[in-house]
Design a protein around this motif. Structure first.
Motif, PDB file in Angstrom:
ATOM      1  N   ASP A 293      12.724 -30.617  20.667  1.00 27.60           N
ATOM      2  CA  ASP A 293      13.947 -31.399  20.556  1.00 27.60           C
ATOM      3  C   ASP A 293      14.873 -30.812  19.497  1.00 27.60           C
ATOM      4  O   ASP A 293      14.459 -30.048  18.637  1.00 27.60           O
TER       5      ASP A 293
ATOM      6  N   ASN B  86      13.768 -36.869  18.527  1.00 25.89           N
ATOM      7  CA  ASN B  86      13.307 -37.307  19.831  1.00 25.89           C
ATOM      8  C   ASN B  86      14.318 -38.344  20.310  1.00 25.89           C
ATOM      9  O   ASN B  86      14.247 -39.510  19.922  1.00 25.89           O
TER      10      ASN B  86
ATOM     11  N   ASP C 254       4.237 -41.168  20.207  1.00 23.55           N
ATOM     12  CA  ASP C 254       4.915 -39.883  19.980  1.00 23.55           C
ATOM     13  C   ASP C 254       3.976 -38.886  19.301  1.00 23.55           C
ATOM     14  O   ASP C 254       3.631 -39.037  18.133  1.00 23.55           O
TER      15      ASP C 254
ATOM     16  N   ARG D 254       9.275 -36.732  12.796  1.00 26.51           N
ATOM     17  CA  ARG D 254      10.379 -37.646  13.132  1.00 26.51           C
ATOM     18  C   ARG D 254      10.792 -38.481  11.929  1.00 26.51           C
ATOM     19  O   ARG D 254       9.990 -38.778  11.043  1.00 26.51           O
TER      20      ARG D 254
END
Length: 330
Positions: free
Chosen positions: A28, A78, A106, A112
């Motif tokens: 990503d 994400n 995830d 993240r």
């Protein structure tokens, strides 16, 4: 095979496998950044504000839906946290439970950074263990501020202070102050490139195009927060123009002129605002007052004179033929 050859092959294999694994799990987009999610307890409005040294950061970081909540998803982004988080919150799941559910699912969670806030003011944030230093978040009443890859540890506390200090401001302006405080404290270690601001309402919108009360995106700029603040002022000025138009429709010219005047003071160089104000005045029987306004506009750009000739056919200018001639001869 010689030992040094074996070691070389082994190192190449390790590098390859490491890069392959990283690329597969974290393909990503980057959006190392600072952001805020927040709710105005007086109006019920909710907002996301963000700045980053990354092109068009708003397109992947900031998510929101009126009557539901807002999401900021960043670091190794994400984007699915945005729509999936809003879907869970709209179904009745709290922001905290929605975030925990999505983080658990995830595999790239350690990379993240995400914050969510729902319409009830519930808020939660997550900062993965592998987010680039300086990286952390602070959760408060009806807000969360978060950042990663910052120059120093002063950025996030500065955002928290700014949000609390500027509680007297409308939510959009308050968010801008928070972003400015983050930049002043050091900001992104790489510098700055883009910024975004969205504001959504406390109730579900009747139509999709009514969902965002504010939707501003600075895709690429040497000073994205300067541009974001300018765009917010323009946005507010046009809101006053719309308020004036509605007042004209209801026959309240005093309210209309007050709204038009406010808009022009906020954006004085905009000829179009002056022009439609003059049109409204002419249509309401105030032609003598409108003529000097028309004259000043025509002197700066004669295309508005041509526009004026065309408006009667569309019903947007309802003056008589002789009155139209007075305008066009200026």
């Amino acid at each position: 095979m010689h030992s040094h050859t074996f070691k070389s092959v082994f190192l190449i294999a390790v590098v390859f496998l490491t890069q392959f694994s990283f690329a597969q799990a974290y393909k990503d987009q980057f959006a190392h950044t600072f952001s805020i999610v927040a709710k105005d307890i007086n109006t019920g409005e909710m907002a996301v504000g963000v700045q980053s040294h990354w092109f068009n950061v708003g397109s992947i970081v900031a998510w929101g839906k009126s009557g539901v909540g807002v999401v900021a998803t960043q670091s190794f982004v994400n984007p699915a946290y945005g729509p999936n988080g809003l879907k869970l919150m709209q179904s009745g799941t709290s922001a905290k439970d929605a975030l925990q559910t999505l983080v658990k699912q995830d595999e790239g969670r350690d990379f993240r950074q995400v914050a969510m806030l729902d319409v009830n003011g519930n808020v939660d944030a997550f900062t993965g263990a592998n987010c680039v230093t300086s990286a952390y978040h602070i959760i408060g009443d009806n807000f969360s501020v978060q950042a990663n890859m910052m120059l120093n540890d002063a950025v996030v506390p500065a955002m928290e202070r700014a949000f609390k200090t500027h509680s007297n401001l409308p939510l959009a302006e308050r968010i801008v102050k928070v972003l400015q405080a983050a930049q002043a404290a050091g900001g992104d270690i790489r510098g700055r490139q883009s910024a975004a601001l969205i504001v959504v309402g406390p109730k579900l919108a009747a139509h999709a195009w009514q969902d965002k009360l504010v939707n501003l995106n600075v895709e690429d700029s040497a000073e994205p927060l300067v541009e974001l603040e300018r765009l917010l002022k323009v946005h507010n000025a046009y809101n006053f123009m719309n308020e004036g138009d509605l007042a004209v429709e209801h026959g309240d010219m005093e309210k209309a002129m007050n709204a038009y005047g406010t808009a022009q003071r906020m954006f004085p160089e905009n000829l179009e605002m002056k022009y439609w104000t003059a049109i409204a005045m002419a249509n309401s029987g105030q032609l003598d007052d409108a003529l000097p306004v028309f004259k000043s506009i025509f002197e700066k750009d004669n295309n508005w004179r041509t526009m004026t000739e065309r408006l009667p056919k569309s019903g947007l200018l309802t003056v008589s033929k002789s009155e139209l001639d007075r305008i066009l001869k200026l």
